[in-house]
Write a protein that holds these residues in place. Sequence first.
Motif, short mmCIF file in Angstrom:
data_model
loop_
_atom_site.label_atom_id
_atom_site.label_comp_id
_atom_site.label_asym_id
_atom_site.label_seq_id
_atom_site.Cartn_x
_atom_site.Cartn_y
_atom_site.Cartn_z
N THR A 128 -37.32 -67.63 8.36
CA THR A 128 -36.32 -67.27 9.36
C THR A 128 -36.98 -66.68 10.60
O THR A 128 -38.04 -66.06 10.55
N LEU A 129 -36.29 -66.86 11.74
CA LEU A 129 -36.72 -66.28 13.00
C LEU A 129 -35.95 -64.97 13.19
O LEU A 129 -34.71 -64.96 13.20
N ASP A 130 -36.68 -63.86 13.33
CA ASP A 130 -36.07 -62.53 13.47
C ASP A 130 -36.14 -62.10 14.93
O ASP A 130 -37.23 -61.97 15.50
N LEU A 131 -34.96 -61.87 15.53
CA LEU A 131 -34.87 -61.47 16.94
C LEU A 131 -34.10 -60.17 17.05
O LEU A 131 -33.11 -59.96 16.34
N ASN A 132 -34.53 -59.30 17.97
CA ASN A 132 -33.86 -58.01 18.17
C ASN A 132 -33.71 -57.72 19.66
O ASN A 132 -34.63 -57.95 20.44
N VAL A 133 -32.52 -57.21 20.03
CA VAL A 133 -32.28 -56.70 21.38
C VAL A 133 -31.65 -55.33 21.21
O VAL A 133 -30.50 -55.20 20.80
N GLY A 134 -32.42 -54.28 21.50
CA GLY A 134 -31.92 -52.94 21.27
C GLY A 134 -31.63 -52.74 19.80
O GLY A 134 -32.46 -52.98 18.93
N ILE A 138 -30.64 -60.44 14.91
CA ILE A 138 -30.16 -61.68 14.28
C ILE A 138 -31.31 -62.31 13.51
O ILE A 138 -32.48 -62.14 13.86
N ASN A 139 -30.96 -63.03 12.49
CA ASN A 139 -31.94 -63.73 11.65
C ASN A 139 -31.47 -65.18 11.52
O ASN A 139 -30.38 -65.42 11.02
N VAL A 140 -32.30 -66.11 11.96
CA VAL A 140 -31.91 -67.52 11.99
C VAL A 140 -32.86 -68.35 11.14
O VAL A 140 -34.08 -68.33 11.36
N ALA A 141 -32.31 -69.07 10.20
CA ALA A 141 -33.12 -69.98 9.39
C ALA A 141 -33.45 -71.22 10.22
O ALA A 141 -32.54 -71.87 10.76
N PHE A 179 -39.67 -81.24 24.75
CA PHE A 179 -38.63 -80.21 24.90
C PHE A 179 -39.20 -78.82 24.61
O PHE A 179 -40.04 -78.66 23.72
N GLN A 180 -38.72 -77.85 25.37
CA GLN A 180 -39.15 -76.46 25.22
C GLN A 180 -37.94 -75.59 24.87
O GLN A 180 -36.87 -75.73 25.45
N LEU A 181 -38.12 -74.69 23.92
CA LEU A 181 -37.09 -73.72 23.56
C LEU A 181 -37.30 -72.45 24.37
O LEU A 181 -38.41 -71.92 24.43
N VAL A 182 -36.23 -71.96 25.03
CA VAL A 182 -36.29 -70.73 25.82
C VAL A 182 -35.20 -69.78 25.34
O VAL A 182 -34.03 -70.16 25.24
N ILE A 183 -35.58 -68.56 25.03
CA ILE A 183 -34.65 -67.52 24.58
C ILE A 183 -34.60 -66.45 25.67
O ILE A 183 -35.63 -65.90 26.06
N THR A 184 -33.39 -66.16 26.17
CA THR A 184 -33.22 -65.27 27.32
C THR A 184 -32.29 -64.11 27.00
O THR A 184 -31.22 -64.31 26.42
N ALA A 185 -32.70 -62.91 27.40
CA ALA A 185 -31.83 -61.74 27.26
C ALA A 185 -30.65 -61.87 28.20
O ALA A 185 -30.77 -62.42 29.30
N SER A 186 -29.49 -61.36 27.79
CA SER A 186 -28.28 -61.48 28.61
C SER A 186 -28.25 -60.47 29.75
O SER A 186 -27.62 -60.70 30.78
N GLU A 187 -28.95 -59.33 29.57
CA GLU A 187 -28.93 -58.27 30.57
C GLU A 187 -30.34 -57.98 31.05
O GLU A 187 -31.32 -58.15 30.34
N THR A 188 -30.42 -57.50 32.30
CA THR A 188 -31.71 -57.11 32.87
C THR A 188 -32.13 -55.74 32.34
O THR A 188 -31.34 -55.00 31.75
N GLY A 189 -33.40 -55.40 32.57
CA GLY A 189 -33.89 -54.07 32.22
C GLY A 189 -34.73 -54.05 30.97
O GLY A 189 -34.55 -54.86 30.06
N THR A 190 -35.65 -53.08 30.93
CA THR A 190 -36.55 -52.97 29.79
C THR A 190 -35.82 -52.59 28.51
O THR A 190 -36.31 -52.87 27.41
N ALA A 191 -34.67 -51.95 28.63
CA ALA A 191 -33.91 -51.57 27.43
C ALA A 191 -33.34 -52.80 26.73
O ALA A 191 -32.93 -52.72 25.57
N ASN A 192 -33.31 -53.94 27.42
CA ASN A 192 -32.76 -55.17 26.86
C ASN A 192 -33.84 -56.20 26.54
O ASN A 192 -33.59 -57.41 26.56
N LYS A 193 -35.03 -55.72 26.26
CA LYS A 193 -36.14 -56.59 25.90
C LYS A 193 -35.85 -57.28 24.56
O LYS A 193 -35.32 -56.68 23.63
N VAL A 194 -36.19 -58.57 24.47
CA VAL A 194 -36.01 -59.34 23.24
C VAL A 194 -37.29 -59.23 22.42
O VAL A 194 -38.38 -59.64 22.85
N GLU A 195 -37.16 -58.66 21.25
CA GLU A 195 -38.32 -58.52 20.35
C GLU A 195 -38.24 -59.59 19.26
O GLU A 195 -37.16 -59.97 18.82
N PHE A 196 -39.39 -60.09 18.82
CA PHE A 196 -39.41 -61.03 17.70
C PHE A 196 -40.49 -60.62 16.70
O PHE A 196 -41.52 -60.04 17.07
#
Length: 274
Positions: A128-134, A138-141, A179-196
């Motif tokens: 699974t791919l583990d992603l965190n924002v704040g 989410i965990n995606v198989a 093809f390239q996969l791009v994952i983008t945070a919905s909000e600006t700012g360092t508090a909204n960094k996407v961690e994996f």
Amino acid sequence: MAGISLGGVNLDVNGIVSQLMSLEARPLDKLKEQETDYNSQLSELGRLKSALSTFQSSMEGLSSLDKFETYKATNSESSNQSYSATVDKDAVAGNYAIEVTSLASVNKLGQTPGTSFTAAQTISSATTLDLNVGASAINVAIDGKTVTEIRDAINTAAKANDPETGLSAAVIQTGTDAFQLVITASETGTANKVEFTANAAATALNLSEIQPSADGKVKIDGYEVTSSTNTIEDAINGVTLNLLQDTDTLAELTLSRDSDAVKTSINEFISIYN
């Protein structure tokens, strides 16, 4: 039949009927006249109400001393401005040195440059791919999925979260069957960094940070102010700064009484009153 003869007397039937109908129609004609008069009166009342409403609105511009305490913001940059400013009733006259040092930006994850997926290619040997924002996660198989299926799975999982996870995924075609996969945070700012999580899934996707998150930063008279967005509110009393570009150059902000706005309000009142 024009007439009827009775006992030697010719009766004008058509004339008699016409006169009777005319007599019968008089009350109806009178009502129609009254209806026209009433409609005319209603129309006049409507125009009067509209005029009074407009007059009342014009008086609101002169209803208190606050209306005469309006200010305007002037940026010394004649073009290619680094910021714009708006003011409200709490602003006071003054001058400030403004320097935009950083614009807020969203965080983006993507595949390492030079790597891509084909449309039919699937991921194998990954869990699974583990992603965190704040505080959201989410965990995606992704095992056995194509790049578009992974995109859809990420977006579905993000929307299913409560509160909704602040990210989205997209697929960019960079070449013939590339093809390239791009994952983008919905909000600006360092508090909204996407961690994996650096696991097999992240490795299989060649996932890395392609655009760092950043806060909006501005120096006001040398003092740094930070915001997660490109809007700085009330760092200067009654002023909202909208950051446009990080020029790292000083630009003077002048707050002065907006006499033109007061003149406009007075002139509008006089015009409507007259």
